[in-house]
Write a protein that holds these residues in place. Structure first.
Motif, short mmCIF file in Angstrom:
data_model
loop_
_atom_site.label_atom_id
_atom_site.label_comp_id
_atom_site.label_asym_id
_atom_site.label_seq_id
_atom_site.Cartn_x
_atom_site.Cartn_y
_atom_site.Cartn_z
N GLY A 157 0.81 -1.21 0.00
CA GLY A 157 0.00 0.00 0.00
C GLY A 157 0.85 1.26 0.00
N ALA A 158 1.94 1.26 0.77
CA ALA A 158 2.82 2.44 0.82
C ALA A 158 3.47 2.69 -0.52
N PRO A 174 12.63 4.60 -1.25
CA PRO A 174 12.90 5.88 -0.56
C PRO A 174 11.68 6.79 -0.47
N GLU A 175 10.91 6.88 -1.56
CA GLU A 175 9.74 7.76 -1.55
C GLU A 175 8.64 7.22 -0.64
N ALA A 176 8.55 5.91 -0.54
CA ALA A 176 7.50 5.29 0.28
C ALA A 176 7.91 5.12 1.73
N MET A 177 9.15 5.51 2.08
CA MET A 177 9.67 5.22 3.41
C MET A 177 8.81 5.74 4.56
N PRO A 178 8.29 6.99 4.51
CA PRO A 178 7.42 7.42 5.63
C PRO A 178 6.21 6.50 5.80
N ALA A 196 8.48 8.81 11.11
CA ALA A 196 7.82 9.01 9.82
C ALA A 196 7.76 10.49 9.45
N ARG A 197 7.48 11.35 10.43
CA ARG A 197 7.43 12.79 10.15
C ARG A 197 8.81 13.31 9.72
N ARG A 198 9.86 12.85 10.38
CA ARG A 198 11.20 13.31 10.03
C ARG A 198 11.59 12.83 8.63
N ARG A 254 12.38 15.16 5.33
CA ARG A 254 13.65 15.00 4.62
C ARG A 254 13.40 14.80 3.13
N ILE A 255 12.37 13.99 2.78
CA ILE A 255 12.05 13.75 1.38
C ILE A 255 11.57 15.04 0.71
#
Length: 221
Positions: free
Chosen positions: A110-111, A140-144, A211-213, A217-218
């Motif tokens: 889903g992410a 990397p884009e889905a990491m949060p 997740a916010r950090r 960063r992204i």
């Protein structure tokens, strides 16, 4: 609360944390590639394999739809094969991992599907291979979202770890049943509940913060 009860509570908390940490680690190890494949193997996608996608989807959905306590009992022979026993903390890690893997896979799927398709097309235009797109764009884009999903999975595993106490799995659930229920010690049951709540709140807060950090960063990258 007596020193003996505190000792028992501390030991059970350590067992619960051990079960959750190992099963979450193994569930992520197996669930991450499975989730990536489910997200990228549909018709016309990076690793197009529609039949494999459907077959894996059926297996994942079947495992996820099985109530955890039934799953624990159903795979006792497999648990004995892997852990050498069907009771205790080590044995409990097996059904916890089996339950966590498909759950984590769906969360990661889903992410990844939330990633902007324009980024994938741009990477393709620059000649990136499918594997490079997965490793350098999608993950990397889905990491949060992945971090939030893993936080949810770990919180769920804490609840599952308490359930395995009903079948001799050790940890806080086992302590609550043996002392709080069978020996009529409501103060022990209350202490177990409080510790579980504190663990869940701490892990959820840590996951949200991370997740916010990552999201900031992204955005600023």
């Amino acid at each position: 609360m007596s020193p003996e009860m505190i000792r028992l509570l501390a030991g059970a908390t350590g067992e619960t944390l051990l079960m959750v940490a190992i099963s979450a680690g193994l569930g992520t190890l197996f669930g991450l590639p499975l989730g990536v494949f489910l997200a990228t193997s549909g018709r016309g996608e990076l690793f197009a394999a529609p039949w494999a996608n459907r077959a894996l989807g059926v297996v994942v959905n079947a495992t996820r739809s099985t109530p955890f306590i039934i799953l624990v009992v159903a795979i006792i022979p497999f648990t004995r094969l892997i852990a050498g026993t069907s009771i205790g903390t080590n044995a409990a890690i097996v059904p916890l991992t089996v339950a966590a893997t498909p759950f984590i896979a769906r969360l990661i799927e889903g992410a990844i599907r939330e990633v902007d398709q324009g980024l994938i097309e741009a990477a393709r235009a620059f000649g990136a291979t499918p594997l490079q797109i997965v490793l350098k764009v999608l993950i990397p884009e889905a990491m949060p979202g992945i971090v939030l999903g893993l936080t949810l999975a770990v919180v769920s595993l804490i609840g599952y770890s308490a359930m395995v106490g009903a079948v001799g799995g050790g940890g806080l659930g086992d302590l609550g049943i043996r002392y709080g229920y069978q020996r009529f010690m409501p103060e022990m049951m209350l202490a177990v509940v409080v510790v579980l709540i504190v663990l869940v709140q701490a892990l959820q807060s840590l996951g949200d913060l991370l997740a916010r950090r990552l999201n900031k960063r992204i955005r600023h990258a």
